[in-house]
Design a protein around this motif. Structure first.
Motif, mmCIF file in Angstrom:
data_model
loop_
_atom_site.group_PDB
_atom_site.id
_atom_site.type_symbol
_atom_site.label_atom_id
_atom_site.label_comp_id
_atom_site.label_asym_id
_atom_site.label_seq_id
_atom_site.Cartn_x
_atom_site.Cartn_y
_atom_site.Cartn_z
ATOM 1 N N GLY A 270 0.785 -1.231 0.000
ATOM 2 C CA GLY A 270 0.000 0.000 0.000
ATOM 3 C C GLY A 270 0.815 1.278 0.000
ATOM 4 O O GLY A 270 0.256 2.361 0.005
ATOM 5 N N ALA A 271 2.136 1.180 -0.020
ATOM 6 C CA ALA A 271 2.970 2.379 0.033
ATOM 7 C C ALA A 271 3.065 3.009 -1.355
ATOM 8 O O ALA A 271 3.464 2.365 -2.318
ATOM 9 C CB ALA A 271 4.362 2.047 0.551
ATOM 10 N N VAL A 272 2.722 4.250 -1.445
ATOM 11 C CA VAL A 272 2.726 4.958 -2.721
ATOM 12 C C VAL A 272 4.127 5.012 -3.316
ATOM 13 O O VAL A 272 4.311 4.838 -4.528
ATOM 14 C CB VAL A 272 2.160 6.385 -2.553
ATOM 15 C CG1 VAL A 272 2.311 7.193 -3.820
ATOM 16 C CG2 VAL A 272 0.708 6.320 -2.128
ATOM 17 N N SER A 273 5.128 5.216 -2.493
ATOM 18 C CA SER A 273 6.490 5.328 -3.028
ATOM 19 C C SER A 273 6.928 4.038 -3.709
ATOM 20 O O SER A 273 7.665 4.076 -4.696
ATOM 21 C CB SER A 273 7.475 5.716 -1.936
ATOM 22 O OG SER A 273 7.524 4.739 -0.933
ATOM 23 N N SER A 274 6.475 2.897 -3.214
ATOM 24 C CA SER A 274 6.827 1.627 -3.846
ATOM 25 C C SER A 274 6.203 1.519 -5.229
ATOM 26 O O SER A 274 6.845 1.051 -6.175
ATOM 27 C CB SER A 274 6.368 0.447 -2.989
ATOM 28 O OG SER A 274 7.081 0.417 -1.788
ATOM 29 N N VAL A 275 4.968 1.960 -5.354
ATOM 30 C CA VAL A 275 4.287 1.912 -6.645
ATOM 31 C C VAL A 275 4.972 2.860 -7.618
ATOM 32 O O VAL A 275 5.232 2.512 -8.778
ATOM 33 C CB VAL A 275 2.787 2.259 -6.494
ATOM 34 C CG1 VAL A 275 2.122 2.400 -7.844
ATOM 35 C CG2 VAL A 275 2.087 1.206 -5.658
ATOM 36 N N VAL A 276 5.293 4.045 -7.156
ATOM 37 C CA VAL A 276 5.957 5.036 -8.006
ATOM 38 C C VAL A 276 7.330 4.515 -8.439
ATOM 39 O O VAL A 276 7.705 4.630 -9.609
ATOM 40 C CB VAL A 276 6.079 6.387 -7.267
ATOM 41 C CG1 VAL A 276 6.971 7.352 -8.011
ATOM 42 C CG2 VAL A 276 4.699 6.987 -7.060
ATOM 43 N N LEU A 277 8.065 3.917 -7.519
ATOM 44 C CA LEU A 277 9.373 3.372 -7.846
ATOM 45 C C LEU A 277 9.239 2.251 -8.868
ATOM 46 O O LEU A 277 9.994 2.193 -9.841
ATOM 47 C CB LEU A 277 10.075 2.856 -6.594
ATOM 48 C CG LEU A 277 11.446 2.216 -6.808
ATOM 49 C CD1 LEU A 277 12.404 3.197 -7.465
ATOM 50 C CD2 LEU A 277 12.009 1.727 -5.493
ATOM 51 N N ARG A 278 8.275 1.378 -8.711
ATOM 52 C CA ARG A 278 8.065 0.276 -9.654
ATOM 53 C C ARG A 278 7.754 0.806 -11.048
ATOM 54 O O ARG A 278 8.292 0.338 -12.043
ATOM 55 C CB ARG A 278 6.950 -0.650 -9.191
ATOM 56 C CG ARG A 278 6.852 -1.906 -10.056
ATOM 57 C CD ARG A 278 5.619 -2.715 -9.784
ATOM 58 N NE ARG A 278 4.390 -2.033 -10.120
ATOM 59 C CZ ARG A 278 3.932 -1.860 -11.355
ATOM 60 N NH1 ARG A 278 4.627 -2.275 -12.379
ATOM 61 N NH2 ARG A 278 2.797 -1.251 -11.571
ATOM 62 N N GLN A 279 6.916 1.817 -11.106
ATOM 63 C CA GLN A 279 6.570 2.398 -12.403
ATOM 64 C C GLN A 279 7.780 3.082 -13.037
ATOM 65 O O GLN A 279 7.976 3.012 -14.248
ATOM 66 C CB GLN A 279 5.402 3.369 -12.257
ATOM 67 C CG GLN A 279 4.101 2.653 -11.949
ATOM 68 C CD GLN A 279 2.963 3.614 -11.617
ATOM 69 O OE1 GLN A 279 3.184 4.787 -11.350
ATOM 70 N NE2 GLN A 279 1.752 3.088 -11.626
ATOM 71 N N ALA A 280 8.594 3.723 -12.221
ATOM 72 C CA ALA A 280 9.800 4.366 -12.749
ATOM 73 C C ALA A 280 10.800 3.306 -13.218
ATOM 74 O O ALA A 280 11.423 3.468 -14.272
ATOM 75 C CB ALA A 280 10.425 5.269 -11.686
ATOM 76 N N LEU A 281 10.945 2.223 -12.467
ATOM 77 C CA LEU A 281 11.833 1.136 -12.877
ATOM 78 C C LEU A 281 11.400 0.555 -14.220
ATOM 79 O O LEU A 281 12.234 0.175 -15.044
ATOM 80 C CB LEU A 281 11.855 0.027 -11.833
ATOM 81 C CG LEU A 281 12.722 0.248 -10.600
ATOM 82 C CD1 LEU A 281 12.476 -0.849 -9.575
ATOM 83 C CD2 LEU A 281 14.181 0.326 -10.963
ATOM 84 N N ALA A 282 10.101 0.493 -14.426
ATOM 85 C CA ALA A 282 9.568 -0.066 -15.670
ATOM 86 C C ALA A 282 9.991 0.754 -16.886
ATOM 87 O O ALA A 282 10.011 0.238 -18.000
ATOM 88 C CB ALA A 282 8.044 -0.156 -15.599
ATOM 89 N N ARG A 283 10.346 1.992 -16.669
ATOM 90 C CA ARG A 283 10.715 2.869 -17.783
ATOM 91 C C ARG A 283 12.217 2.887 -18.047
ATOM 92 O O ARG A 283 12.681 3.552 -18.960
ATOM 93 C CB ARG A 283 10.177 4.267 -17.516
ATOM 94 C CG ARG A 283 8.632 4.243 -17.527
ATOM 95 C CD ARG A 283 7.994 5.529 -17.139
ATOM 96 N NE ARG A 283 8.322 6.604 -18.043
ATOM 97 C CZ ARG A 283 8.092 7.882 -17.769
ATOM 98 N NH1 ARG A 283 7.517 8.213 -16.630
ATOM 99 N NH2 ARG A 283 8.417 8.815 -18.623
ATOM 100 N N LEU A 284 12.988 2.126 -17.258
ATOM 101 C CA LEU A 284 14.419 1.984 -17.506
ATOM 102 C C LEU A 284 14.640 0.893 -18.548
ATOM 103 O O LEU A 284 13.775 0.052 -18.766
ATOM 104 C CB LEU A 284 15.149 1.580 -16.217
ATOM 105 C CG LEU A 284 15.151 2.575 -15.064
ATOM 106 C CD1 LEU A 284 15.839 1.961 -13.859
ATOM 107 C CD2 LEU A 284 15.818 3.873 -15.458
ATOM 108 N N THR A 285 15.823 0.903 -19.153
ATOM 109 C CA THR A 285 16.161 -0.200 -20.056
ATOM 110 C C THR A 285 16.378 -1.458 -19.222
ATOM 111 O O THR A 285 16.640 -1.376 -18.020
ATOM 112 C CB THR A 285 17.443 0.110 -20.852
ATOM 113 O OG1 THR A 285 18.546 0.172 -19.936
ATOM 114 C CG2 THR A 285 17.326 1.395 -21.654
ATOM 115 N N ALA A 286 16.299 -2.600 -19.852
ATOM 116 C CA ALA A 286 16.470 -3.872 -19.139
ATOM 117 C C ALA A 286 17.832 -3.964 -18.434
ATOM 118 O O ALA A 286 17.891 -4.374 -17.272
ATOM 119 C CB ALA A 286 16.255 -5.043 -20.078
ATOM 120 N N PRO A 287 18.931 -3.586 -19.077
ATOM 121 C CA PRO A 287 20.216 -3.648 -18.370
ATOM 122 C C PRO A 287 20.273 -2.696 -17.167
ATOM 123 O O PRO A 287 20.814 -3.053 -16.121
ATOM 124 C CB PRO A 287 21.242 -3.241 -19.430
ATOM 125 C CG PRO A 287 20.602 -3.550 -20.725
ATOM 126 C CD PRO A 287 19.140 -3.283 -20.504
#
Length: 176
Positions: free
Chosen positions: A98-115
């Motif tokens: 339920g932590a918003v920062s975790s969701v935001v971090l996950r979404q930001a990670l998704a926008r990085l390249t795979a490496p």
């Protein structure tokens, strides 16, 4: 069957941890399952040798990370579009609580390249050193350092609200 002695027990004991890492790498529960299965399929024929070396989890994780990068290379830089929806259901990783920062971090990670995502997961989630990360990914320590730097800069650009979390990561990185 002796050839696979202990494999089922290993999978039962470590599947959840492997799934968590795979989910962080792929951002998709189904791709994470595929990635773990692919890694385990590569390990199974060598299981006796892997267990004789003493650390089967390290070997499985090395295959997991390298397989992820291999998938990325085969699909090309823009081929791995991650799902925006968090995983649902029993048995899937529960990261956010339920932590918003975790969701935001996950979404930001998704926008990085795979490496970049792989380096961030290994360095900060798995707590691997630069040398360990380089060995797992089959690259140089310089590549790990530059990918880490680029990934942190990109995360800061994508999500300024993560500045405190990223500052902690960079401080930790500088002290290693």
């Amino acid at each position: 069957m002796a050839r696979f002695d202990g494999l089922a027990e290993f999978v039962t004991a470590r599947e959840r941890a492997l799934m968590r890492s795979a989910y962080l790498l792929t951002g998709d529960a189904f791709l994470a399952e595929d990635l773990v299965q692919s890694a385990l399929l590569k390990v199974a024929p060598r299981w006796r040798r892997v267990t004789a070396s003493g650390d089967p989890e390290a070997y499985v994780r090395k295959i997991l990370y390298r397989e992820h990068v291999s998938w990325w290379r085969r699909r090309g830089r823009h081929g791995d579009v991650l799902s925006a929806a968090p995983p649902e259901g029993d048995g899937l990783p529960d990261f956010a609580d339920g932590a918003v920062s975790s969701v935001v971090l996950r979404q930001a990670l998704a926008r990085l390249t795979a490496p970049q995502r792989a380096v961030i997961v290994l360095r900060f989630y798995e707590d691997c050193s630069v040398a360990e990360t380089a060995e797992l990914l089959g690259c140089t320590t310089g590549t790990v350092k530059s990918q880490t730097h680029r990934a942190l800069v990109r995360l800061r650009q994508l999500e300024p609200g993560l500045a405190d979390l990223l500052s902690e990561a960079e401080t930790e990185e500088a002290t290693r």
